[in-house]
Design an enzyme around this catalytic site. Structure first.
Site, PDB file in Angstrom:
ATOM      1  N   HIS A  25      -2.379   0.522  -9.611  1.00  0.00           N
ATOM      2  CA  HIS A  25      -2.915  -0.556  -8.570  1.00  0.00           C
ATOM      3  C   HIS A  25      -3.564  -1.653  -9.407  1.00  0.00           C
ATOM      4  CE1 HIS A  25      -4.414  -1.011  -4.166  1.00  0.00           C
ATOM      5  NE2 HIS A  25      -3.949  -2.138  -4.732  1.00  0.00           N
TER       6      HIS A  25
ATOM      7  N   GLU B 254      -4.694   7.503  -4.195  1.00  0.00           N
ATOM      8  CA  GLU B 254      -4.985   6.759  -5.477  1.00  0.00           C
ATOM      9  C   GLU B 254      -6.289   7.387  -6.075  1.00  0.00           C
ATOM     10  OE1 GLU B 254      -4.918   2.590  -5.132  1.00  0.00           O
ATOM     11  OE2 GLU B 254      -2.886   2.653  -4.348  1.00  0.00           O
TER      12      GLU B 254
ATOM     13  N   ARG C  55       0.873  -0.914   0.123  1.00  0.00           N
ATOM     14  CA  ARG C  55       0.158   0.019   0.071  1.00  0.00           C
ATOM     15  C   ARG C  55       0.867   1.185  -0.059  1.00  0.00           C
ATOM     16  NH1 ARG C  55      -3.440  -2.921  -1.327  1.00  0.00           N
ATOM     17  NH2 ARG C  55      -5.770  -3.295  -0.379  1.00  0.00           N
TER      18      ARG C  55
HETATM   19  C1  DGY Z   1      -6.000  -6.315  -2.905  1.00  0.00           C
HETATM   20  O1  DGY Z   1      -6.714  -7.180  -2.902  1.00  0.00           O
HETATM   21  O2  DGY Z   1      -5.727  -5.791  -1.572  1.00  0.00           O
HETATM   22  C2  DGY Z   1      -5.433  -5.548  -3.969  1.00  0.00           C
HETATM   23  O3  DGY Z   1      -4.403  -4.576  -3.497  1.00  0.00           O
HETATM   24  C3  DGY Z   1      -6.403  -4.815  -4.591  1.00  0.00           C
HETATM   25  O4  DGY Z   1      -6.881  -3.714  -3.711  1.00  0.00           O
END
Ligand code: DGY
Length: 324
Positions: A285, A266, A237
């Site tokens: 992402h 984001e 993240r």
């Molecule tokens: C997750 O599944 O956490 C991926 O990063 C998509 O948000």
């Protein structure tokens, strides 16, 4: 009256075929959930929410007196204040077990792209600039037989280790809260402390979930420990990295480059300083974003939602103590 469900940033609506006509689904896309009056009105009645990255905090819970479950359409659940949800008796679920290979592919993909400068050289060819042999300034760096340091050796981290070990003959280092003996045995991954990993890796790949302990885990001190030839990869993240420190490390050539799939905010703004670096590969992402995998996630999220709304225990319940 039908039971209300909110779908928030939930794209594959074919998953709603699982719901019978006792449910009404209201769909919200790209709204501000703090201020959108239709969303706030829907919250008052909603028994379930299914979606991606909706911040579920005390403020939202106070506005949702009938809420029983929030089914995240992702494996990460840093958007959910689990403690507050448990206090209010609201279940939280996520979608592990269906996206790990896909996400590992994407993260290994951006690692390769950064090392071999694929996006940059793609632009070079398409711009019509390929008129003679490449100059040495355009040469890339090897991936095979290098050292890959993985911070966060959960399921996705382990699959990245597998790709590195079997596919690219890489030497694998890892740092994790607990030892991953399976990865040690199968992929010859060596456990080490964070500083050793940062000092010895050619590629540092960050895969931890975002928690209070991992927020800003990689900052100025950590970038300084990395080799000047290191490529830093973030598949976790955005907030696990101190963004200013990353920009500074790139500006001062403290590291060789970066590959980023996630950002503190984001979508990232088009004029963001990180987008000015040719040696930074960026993706929006996309870890789990293949049609096949997104469909599995959407189905699983709706199954979890339905279980929670029909008195069954959802398969991927996070706050199991909420049922006590
Ligand atoms: C997750 O599944 O956490 C991926 O990063 C998509 O948000």
């Amino acid at each position: 009256m039908n039971r209300k469900i909110i779908a928030y940033n939930f794209v594959l609506t074919e998953a709603f075929e699982k719901l019978d006509d006792t449910f009404d689904v209201e769909i919200f896309e790209g709204i501000n959930p703090k201020t959108d009056s239709n969303f706030l009105k829907a919250l008052q009645e909603a028994e379930g929410i299914v979606g991606l990255a909706l911040p579920v905090d005390k403020e939202l819970l106070d506005r949702a007196p009938n809420l029983k479950i929030v089914a995240n359409n992702s494996t990460g659940y840093n958007n959910l204040s689990i403690e507050e949800m448990t206090k209010c008796g609201v279940m939280g679920t996520h979608t592990p077990g269906v996206l790990e290979d896909t996400t590992a592919d994407a993260i290994f993909g951006i690692l390769l792209a950064a090392a071999r400068r694929i996006p940059e050289l793609d632009h070079f060819v398409k711009a019509g600039d390929w008129k003679q042999h490449l100059t040495t300034e355009q040469y890339a760096v090897d991936v095979h037989h290098k050292t890959l340091g993985i911070i966060g050796m959960g399921k996705i981290g382990s699959i990245i280790a597998k790709r590195g070990h079997f596919g690219f003959d890489m030497n694998i280092l890892y740092h994790n809260r607990t030892r991953n003996l399976e990865a040690e045995e199968k992929y010859h991954a060596a456990y080490c402390d964070l500083d050793t990993l940062l000092k010895e890796s050619d590629f540092v790949c960050l895969m931890t979930p975002l928690t209070p302990e991992t927020e800003n885990l990689i900052g100025e001190r950590e970038f300084k420990l990395m080799k000047k030839s290191c490529i830093f990869v973030n598949g976790s993240r955005g907030k696990t990295v101190d963004e200013k420190a990353l920009i500074e490390a790139l500006r001062t050539n403290e590291i060789h480059g970066a590959a980023l799939d996630v950002y503190p905010t984001e979508p990232i703004k088009p004029d963001h300083p990180l987008l000015q670096f040719a040696n930074v590969v960026t993706t929006p992402h996309i870890g789990s974003s293949t049609y096949e995998t997104e469909l599995k996630m959407a189905m699983l999220a709706v199954e979890n939602l339905l279980a929670g709304l029909t008195g069954k225990r959802p398969k991927n319940l996070i706050n199991t103590d909420v049922l006590n």
